[in-house]
Design a protein around this motif. Structure first.
Motif, PDB file in Angstrom:
ATOM      1  N   GLY B  79       0.830  -1.194   0.000  1.00  0.00           N
ATOM      2  CA  GLY B  79       0.000   0.000   0.000  1.00  0.00           C
ATOM      3  C   GLY B  79       0.861   1.238   0.000  1.00  0.00           C
ATOM      4  N   ALA B 194      -1.634  -2.611  -7.712  1.00  0.00           N
ATOM      5  CA  ALA B 194      -1.884  -1.587  -6.707  1.00  0.00           C
ATOM      6  C   ALA B 194      -0.667  -1.340  -5.831  1.00  0.00           C
ATOM      7  CB  ALA B 194      -3.067  -1.997  -5.841  1.00  0.00           C
ATOM      8  N   SER B 195       0.172  -2.355  -5.675  1.00  0.00           N
ATOM      9  CA  SER B 195       1.275  -2.211  -4.729  1.00  0.00           C
ATOM     10  C   SER B 195       2.526  -1.642  -5.363  1.00  0.00           C
ATOM     11  CB  SER B 195       1.609  -3.576  -4.136  1.00  0.00           C
ATOM     12  OG  SER B 195       2.243  -4.357  -5.124  1.00  0.00           O
ATOM     13  N   CYS B 196       2.581  -1.563  -6.692  1.00  0.00           N
ATOM     14  CA  CYS B 196       3.843  -1.181  -7.333  1.00  0.00           C
ATOM     15  C   CYS B 196       4.100   0.311  -7.174  1.00  0.00           C
ATOM     16  CB  CYS B 196       3.829  -1.546  -8.814  1.00  0.00           C
ATOM     17  SG  CYS B 196       5.358  -1.057  -9.639  1.00  0.00           S
TER      18      CYS B 196
END
Lengths: 242, 518
Positions: B79, B194-196
């Motif tokens: 996140g 989403a985490s990149c």
């Protein structure tokens, strides 16, 4: 003001600046693939924590400390006018320096002694680590021997750096500095000089943009809506979705 | 309605024989490179088992996927804040030992060894250090090892099964296992994207394939943590993350993905699904629990024969050929029409777009005590020995009883395929059983027609649907299993380049050699 001083404090910074700008931009444009932090956490995790965390956080503190002293010298001097505040800033900077030194040593020995890291360790990696260790040790020595660095940096180095940026180098104040401080300045030049040739380029691509981008990312290679629309003019470039 | 197309896959687990041909085909094409040796974009696991990497389903360890957070979803181990704070050292990163240390053997020693009293041996050496190692683990180390204390009993899916149930499962006579082939799920709500922090990972709009832009990846390695299926891998050689690309260069040129093409059991089906991108968010935030999320994922998928959907798809620029492919899609039939296939671990919240038909085979035969006297009488006097008094019972007298007494407990399958909701699994298994009963009436004839029809009515399948399931399961030819739209030349990257030029490199579309930075 000999030739050597002129080279070290006028020539070298300009060479560094040009090489840094041209080198990093060229490398980004031409060989974007190798712009990476080249993390080795996957191969060795436990000691990386003790190396990477103090090193990076300490270095971030020191880097922004130097940057603030360069950008806002008068505010720093005003802040330092109170001895307690001066002591706080000096001590915390010194601790940050020690953290960086500790982290660097862990990282260095990790690179040397871990078998798994050998295939992903280049000579340049070792060279940078040694250079950074030298630079931090010099910085700590300067901070210890020539007090109070945060104040005289703003008074002496900031005018010098500004004179470099406005292309009217003024080095008389620099040549009068103690030997260790001079070495620290030369070391700083070398660090910046090596950035385009080492893994240090990753500090230029710190992903701050992650903070404001939406989580999901969908990429369309072609805008079918406009392709299907008979009013879209035919061009060589395919209409892209934004 | 925002209609988009997704290339999707169904795995018919009853047909998987666990031969690993898919894994090998994939490895030979994509990951036979330095730094990628340990990666298996496609791997096959024995269930119950711990899988690869070890215990990947245990998100208390790996912190993958999404979790519910006051009506919204947030990443469990990554996140924005956590990703940036942990960027110097990611505390949840799986390391090489969680997968296995890649190795080879010093084969040359066998040939070059001088004459001596003992046979020469080929010692294993690490592919990382090049030094001799003791091999402790491999990618399919738990193959066929159901019941073993180290593997099967550590399976995270056993959660919720009582100790007695687990013991019963691992009794030697009742032992059962099945195979689970896994590739990247090309999710609708991908956690890796989403985490990149760099924004290097993206989902292709046209076909939903999730890809990592190798030029933008900076080895922040958050995707490895975020993907709950652990299908994003860190290449320690190049310092980039890599993952399954659903063989998009092959799909673009009209070929099936390597894993699918090589599948011996023909368990894989590839087709197009239309889905409503506007429903994704409400499905994620609106569902109160994991079971509801698993059910609502089906609502996101659209009926390609519905005129409203077709109209919306056309307005959204989905090509006619894609709509046609979606109408013929075997995936749509398995997932929506027949309700047989479900996503793997929907509770991770990524809305995975690959679907599994749960295995009926270990369920169908239950054990029953039989009186062997009659059999023994008929046997040769010398061999007159009947080892046991139990037999596999495949009778259909009690129609659904065998499902309830399943050797592979429903709860276990439910933990994998329906977020713990046993009724969903039971329904699918009953349908699969109904097809068998129906076919038994047709071919063997020892079941009444009325009984066969009653069974169909019970599970709510028409004879047409049953024949369809039977055909697609048992008889389907390649063109029935592989239905994707014909390639669009103007969109294909593969067609613009000679892929031979980039053989051995990391992906297509750029000419720079995939050399590690310095």
């Amino acid at each position: 003001m000999g030739v050597l001083d002129n080279f070290l404090f006028v020539g070298l910074p300009y060479i560094t600046l040009v090489v840094f700008l041209v080198g990093t931009i060229y490398r980004y444009k031409a060989t974007k693939f190798n712009y990476s932090s080249l993390s080795s956490q996957f191969l060795e995790e436990s000691s990386l924590f003790w190396g990477s965390m103090p090193f990076h956080w300490g270095l971030a503190f020191l880097f922004f400390g130097h940057l603030i002293a360069f950008l806002f010298p008068s505010s720093v001097l005003a802040f330092n006018s109170h001895p307690v505040r001066l002591l706080i800033i000096e001590i915390s900077a010194f601790i940050a320096g020690l953290l960086v030194l500790f982290g660097l040593c862990v990282l260095f020995f990790r690179r040397i002694f871990n078998d798994r890291l050998k295939p992903v360790t280049t000579k340049m990696d070792i060279a940078i680590e040694l250079l950074l260790i030298t630079q931090v040790v010099l910085g700590l020595l300067v901070a210890y021997t020539s007090r109070w660095g945060s104040s005289w940096f703003a008074a002496v180095l900031t005018p010098y750096l500004r004179s470099l940026f406005v292309l009217q180098p003024e080095i008389s104040a620099i040549t009068a500095l103690p030997f260790l401080a001079k070495l620290h300045i030369i070391g700083a030049n070398l660090v910046f000089l090596l950035i385009p040739f080492s893994r240090l380029v990753h500090l230029l691509v710190v992903p701050f943009h992650y903070i404001w981008r939406p989580y999901q990312r969908v990429v369309w290679n072609i805008s079918r809506r406009s392709v299907r629309d008979p009013n879209t003019k035919w061009t060589l470039h395919r209409p892209k979705n934004t | 309605m925002d209609v988009r197309a997704q290339v999707s896959m169904v795995f018919h687990l009853d047909k998987c024989i666990g031969c690993h041909t898919c894994s090998v085909a994939c490895k030979n094409i994509w990951t036979d490179r330095k730094g990628a040796e340990y990666m298996w974009w496609n791997n096959v696991e024995t269930k119950p088992g711990t899988g690869y990497p070890t215990k990947w389903e245990d998100q208390d360890i790996y912190k993958g996927g999404w979790e519910r957070n006051n009506g919204s979803m947030k990443l469990k181990g990554a996140g924005k804040l956590r990703g940036l704070v942990n960027i110097f050292h990611n505390p949840h990163l799986p390391v090489i030992d969680d997968y296995y240390e890649p190795f080879t053997y010093k084969y040359l020693d066998l040939i070059e060894s001088p004459a001596m009293d003992d046979q020469p041996t080929a010692r294993p050496v690490s592919l990382i250090t090049g030094k001799p190692i003791d091999i402790k683990m491999g990618p399919n180390w738990d193959d066929d090892l159901s019941g073993t204390p180290d593997y099967a009993r550590n399976d995270p899916n056993l959660e919720g099964l009582s100790a007695a149930e687990q013991e019963a499962m691992f009794q030697l006579e009742r032992m059962a296992f099945f195979y689970l082939p896994r590739i990247c799920n090309h999710c609708l709500n991908p956690a890796c994207v989403a985490s990149c922090p760099s924004g290097a990972i993206y989902k292709r709009g046209e076909d939903g394939v999730v890809l990592i832009n190798q030029k933008v990846c900076r080895a922040w390695r958050m995707c490895v943590t975020a993907c709950p299926y652990k299908k994003s891998y860190f290449n320690w050689g190049t310092g980039k993350s890599e993952k399954c690309i659903l063989c998009y260069p092959r799909i673009e040129s009209g070929q099936a993905p390597a894993c699918m093409h090589s599948c011996v059991g023909r368990i894989r089906y590839l087709g197009v699904m239309l889905y409503d991108a506007d429903k994704i968010e409400s499905a994620l935030t609106g569902s109160k629990n994991d079971q509801e999320l698993a059910l609502r994922q089906r609502d996101i998928l659209l009926d390609p024969n519905d005129p409203v959907v077709i109209q919306a798809a056309k307005e959204n620029g989905v090509p006619d050929s894609t709509i046609k492919a979606a109408q013929d899609s075997p995936i749509y039939k398995f997932v929506k029409e027949w309700g047989l296939a479900m996503p793997l671990h929907a509770e991770y919240g990524t809305l995975p777009m690959l679907f599994y038909v749960p295995p009926l085979l270990p369920v169908m035969a239950s054990l029953s005590d039989v009186n062997n006297d009659e059999q023994a009488e008929k046997m040769d006097p010398i061999a007159k020995y009947w080892n046991d008094n139990w037999l596999y019972d495949t009778s259909t007298d009690e129609l659904w009883a065998t499902i309830d007494k399943a050797r592979m407990p429903l709860k276990y399958l439910a933990n994998m395929f329906s977020a713990g909701d046993e009724s969903v699994i039971k329904e699918a298994l009953k349908k699969l059983m109904a097809v068998r009963i129906y076919r038994r009436w047709k071919t063997v004839g020892d079941i009444d027609e009325s009984k066969a029809m009653a069974v169909l009515e019970d599970v709510g399948l028409t004879t047409e649907a049953v024949e369809g399931i039977f055909y697609l399961t048992s008889l389907a030819k390649f063109d029935d299993r592989f239905v994707i739209p014909p390639a669009h030349r103007e969109q294909a990257i593969e067609m613009l380049e000679f892929t031979g030029d980039t053989k051995g490199s990391t992906g297509f579309g750029f000419k720079e050699k995939p050399l590690r930075g310095w």
